[in-house]
Design a protein around this motif. Sequence first.
Motif, PDB file in Angstrom:
ATOM      1  N   VAL A  26      -3.322   0.253  -2.382  1.00 26.85           N
ATOM      2  CA  VAL A  26      -3.385   1.093  -3.476  1.00 26.85           C
ATOM      3  C   VAL A  26      -4.584   0.159  -4.336  1.00 26.85           C
ATOM      4  CG1 VAL A  26      -2.345   1.789  -5.489  1.00 26.85           C
ATOM      5  CG2 VAL A  26      -1.184   2.041  -3.556  1.00 26.85           C
ATOM      6  N   ASP A  27      -5.491   0.848  -5.011  1.00 27.97           N
ATOM      7  CA  ASP A  27      -6.394   0.242  -5.848  1.00 27.97           C
ATOM      8  C   ASP A  27      -5.630  -0.343  -7.091  1.00 27.97           C
ATOM      9  OD1 ASP A  27      -8.408  -0.524  -7.695  1.00 27.97           O
ATOM     10  OD2 ASP A  27      -9.849   0.565  -6.624  1.00 27.97           O
ATOM     11  N   GLY A  28      -5.727  -1.531  -7.133  1.00 27.69           N
ATOM     12  CA  GLY A  28      -4.765  -2.066  -8.425  1.00 27.69           C
ATOM     13  C   GLY A  28      -5.516  -2.296  -9.597  1.00 27.69           C
ATOM     14  N   ASN A  29      -6.584  -1.794  -9.907  1.00 27.38           N
ATOM     15  CA  ASN A  29      -7.261  -2.083 -11.089  1.00 27.38           C
ATOM     16  C   ASN A  29      -6.771  -1.182 -12.158  1.00 27.38           C
ATOM     17  OD1 ASN A  29      -9.447  -3.105 -12.930  1.00 27.38           O
ATOM     18  ND2 ASN A  29     -10.516  -1.074 -12.773  1.00 27.38           N
ATOM     19  N   GLN A  30      -6.547   0.089 -11.665  1.00 24.64           N
ATOM     20  CA  GLN A  30      -6.001   1.216 -12.720  1.00 24.64           C
ATOM     21  C   GLN A  30      -4.388   0.791 -12.714  1.00 24.64           C
ATOM     22  OE1 GLN A  30      -6.899   3.928 -14.854  1.00 24.64           O
ATOM     23  NE2 GLN A  30      -9.092   3.628 -14.170  1.00 24.64           N
ATOM     24  N   VAL A  31      -3.841   0.512 -11.762  1.00 19.27           N
ATOM     25  CA  VAL A  31      -2.238   0.103 -11.944  1.00 19.27           C
ATOM     26  C   VAL A  31      -1.939  -0.772 -12.692  1.00 19.27           C
ATOM     27  CG1 VAL A  31      -0.583  -0.347 -10.374  1.00 19.27           C
ATOM     28  CG2 VAL A  31      -2.079   0.866  -9.477  1.00 19.27           C
ATOM     29  N   THR A  32      -2.865  -2.008 -12.811  1.00 16.01           N
ATOM     30  CA  THR A  32      -2.439  -3.188 -13.468  1.00 16.01           C
ATOM     31  C   THR A  32      -2.403  -2.589 -15.312  1.00 16.01           C
ATOM     32  OG1 THR A  32      -3.764  -4.613 -12.236  1.00 16.01           O
ATOM     33  CG2 THR A  32      -3.396  -5.421 -14.345  1.00 16.01           C
ATOM     34  N   LYS A  46      -5.216   7.766 -11.055  1.00 15.62           N
ATOM     35  CA  LYS A  46      -5.318   8.106 -12.420  1.00 15.62           C
ATOM     36  C   LYS A  46      -4.893   9.566 -12.560  1.00 15.62           C
ATOM     37  CE  LYS A  46      -8.419   8.035 -16.527  1.00 15.62           C
ATOM     38  NZ  LYS A  46      -9.966   7.783 -16.701  1.00 15.62           N
ATOM     39  N   ALA A  47      -5.506  10.359 -11.420  1.00 17.86           N
ATOM     40  CA  ALA A  47      -5.395  11.761 -11.539  1.00 17.86           C
ATOM     41  C   ALA A  47      -3.760  12.195 -11.435  1.00 17.86           C
ATOM     42  CB  ALA A  47      -5.941  12.400 -10.111  1.00 17.86           C
ATOM     43  N   VAL A  48      -2.676  11.438 -10.553  1.00 20.79           N
ATOM     44  CA  VAL A  48      -1.439  11.651 -10.165  1.00 20.79           C
ATOM     45  C   VAL A  48      -0.632  10.952 -11.166  1.00 20.79           C
ATOM     46  CG1 VAL A  48      -2.134  12.119  -7.910  1.00 20.79           C
ATOM     47  CG2 VAL A  48      -0.997  10.051  -8.447  1.00 20.79           C
ATOM     48  N   PHE A  49      -0.935   9.933 -12.090  1.00 23.45           N
ATOM     49  CA  PHE A  49       0.131   9.018 -12.764  1.00 23.45           C
ATOM     50  C   PHE A  49       0.584  10.103 -13.966  1.00 23.45           C
ATOM     51  CE2 PHE A  49       0.597   6.277 -16.290  1.00 23.45           C
ATOM     52  CZ  PHE A  49       1.379   5.277 -15.731  1.00 23.45           C
ATOM     53  N   GLN A  50       1.713   9.693 -14.175  1.00 19.35           N
ATOM     54  CA  GLN A  50       2.361  10.386 -15.319  1.00 19.35           C
ATOM     55  C   GLN A  50       3.268   9.157 -15.950  1.00 19.35           C
ATOM     56  OE1 GLN A  50       1.903  13.433 -16.906  1.00 19.35           O
ATOM     57  NE2 GLN A  50       0.622  13.997 -15.014  1.00 19.35           N
ATOM     58  N   TRP A  51       3.048   9.094 -17.454  1.00 14.44           N
ATOM     59  CA  TRP A  51       3.695   7.999 -18.044  1.00 14.44           C
ATOM     60  C   TRP A  51       5.203   8.028 -17.933  1.00 14.44           C
ATOM     61  CZ3 TRP A  51       1.123   3.782 -19.073  1.00 14.44           C
ATOM     62  CH2 TRP A  51      -0.246   3.915 -19.902  1.00 14.44           C
ATOM     63  N   SER A  92      -7.185   5.435  -4.083  1.00 15.67           N
ATOM     64  CA  SER A  92      -7.968   5.219  -4.895  1.00 15.67           C
ATOM     65  C   SER A  92      -7.496   4.977  -6.316  1.00 15.67           C
ATOM     66  CB  SER A  92      -9.407   5.991  -4.795  1.00 15.67           C
ATOM     67  OG  SER A  92      -8.965   7.134  -5.447  1.00 15.67           O
ATOM     68  N   GLY A  93      -8.750   4.135  -7.178  1.00 16.54           N
ATOM     69  CA  GLY A  93      -8.292   4.317  -8.476  1.00 16.54           C
ATOM     70  C   GLY A  93      -8.458   5.795  -9.121  1.00 16.54           C
ATOM     71  N   LYS A 110       3.458  10.389  -5.547  1.00 11.68           N
ATOM     72  CA  LYS A 110       2.851  11.402  -5.938  1.00 11.68           C
ATOM     73  C   LYS A 110       1.559  11.825  -5.494  1.00 11.68           C
ATOM     74  CE  LYS A 110       5.785  12.358  -9.488  1.00 11.68           C
ATOM     75  NZ  LYS A 110       6.519  13.610  -9.576  1.00 11.68           N
ATOM     76  N   ALA A 111       0.767  10.826  -5.062  1.00  9.36           N
ATOM     77  CA  ALA A 111      -0.604  11.067  -4.124  1.00  9.36           C
ATOM     78  C   ALA A 111      -0.269  11.681  -2.858  1.00  9.36           C
ATOM     79  CB  ALA A 111      -1.257   9.627  -4.211  1.00  9.36           C
ATOM     80  N   LEU A 112       0.934  11.200  -2.315  1.00  6.97           N
ATOM     81  CA  LEU A 112       1.110  11.945  -1.166  1.00  6.97           C
ATOM     82  C   LEU A 112       1.455  13.467  -1.000  1.00  6.97           C
ATOM     83  CD1 LEU A 112       3.394   9.111   0.608  1.00  6.97           C
ATOM     84  CD2 LEU A 112       1.086  10.036   1.665  1.00  6.97           C
ATOM     85  N   GLU A 113       2.173  13.533  -2.222  1.00  5.11           N
ATOM     86  CA  GLU A 113       2.807  14.994  -2.551  1.00  5.11           C
ATOM     87  C   GLU A 113       1.394  15.852  -2.559  1.00  5.11           C
ATOM     88  OE1 GLU A 113       5.422  14.788  -5.493  1.00  5.11           O
ATOM     89  OE2 GLU A 113       7.041  14.176  -4.282  1.00  5.11           O
ATOM     90  N   ALA A 114       0.314  15.373  -3.443  1.00  8.78           N
ATOM     91  CA  ALA A 114      -0.683  15.977  -3.684  1.00  8.78           C
ATOM     92  C   ALA A 114      -1.846  16.106  -2.804  1.00  8.78           C
ATOM     93  CB  ALA A 114      -1.235  15.486  -5.523  1.00  8.78           C
TER      94      ALA A 114
END
Length: 350
Positions: free
Chosen positions: A103-109, A18-23, A13-14, A317-321
């Motif tokens: 993967v919800d693409g709104n955040q990813v974009t 967002k929760a697992v993302f790291q720049w 999900s979006g 990252k989402a699979l790991e978490a």
Amino acid sequence: MTTASPSSPVFVSGAAAKAVFQWKDAVSALQAGYARPFDAASTPPRTVATGGGAALRTLPAIPAGGRYFGAKLMGMAMAGADPGCEYVIVLFDHATGRIAAFVDGNQVTGLRTAATSAAALDRLAPERPARLGVLGSGLEASMHTRAFAAVRSLTEVVVFSPTPQRRQDFAREISEELGVPVRAVDEPRAAVEGADIVLAAARSRGEKPILFGDWLQQGTTVVSIGSTVPNQREIDASVVERADLIVCDVLEEVLEETGDMLAAAKAGVAFRDKSFSMNALLAGDLDQRRGSAVLPMFKSVGSGVQDVIVAEVILTKALEAGQVTALPIAFETKRPKGIRKEKTDGHVQP
């Protein structure tokens, strides 16, 4: 850490993205992906289907060296009772050809655009603390400011956008989040003059340029993301003329299909000989040229390879978490003739 590929498709999900993302993870993955040999056939041009008040955009990509390949789909209903737009990135496992995730693409974009710019900026801008000038106060402007802060120490951010409240909100939010002084100004030139890095992330009202070459000091690195199709304008032809190194994420698309570059060409500005692909930058082919550049610029239109690379980082990252949703579905797997077919229940038959 190597994470086993899911045996059936999962959904990210979006909120999970967002929760697992790291720049830094995304920037590193993009730099590695763009440094590999690039085959144009693996990243064909985007396609857009339209009809009946609807539009479907498709951005496919098979990144070199990636675990997954896939495409981002964007569906838009413009004439329905409840018009809207949704994005989904479908990832296939490179080893099996099976669908691994949606993967919800709104955040990813938003994330991938900013992470791509940061990946380029990290190679173009001098490695020292920098003052950032921002034109724009929307989602892309805020995402890019966060991404830039992951690759450079920002001493100050100065922001302009046409709406006073929005630029004040931007200044407060970014200052609180990054712990950096952020100042809102009421003229675009005031945001740009004296800046080490300039981000143009706001097309102007009326599609007129909002950034001009004589505002820029030598040594400034420019990132421009707001002109992605022929009718959009963001930077003046004088910026293109002053830039002595132009790096593009999709070279031909930037040079031939963006309003800024079309306007520069019409004004007689020669830019072909100083324009290069992001692959050339990150593969090291431009090391000597970028070392002597006094006003480098990165210009972006976005591409499927960025979506897929960043979606792979997020999925891993989402699979790991444990932040994925298992889907109670299975697709039939078609096998070429002469090769045993494995059914979706795991049993093998000749």
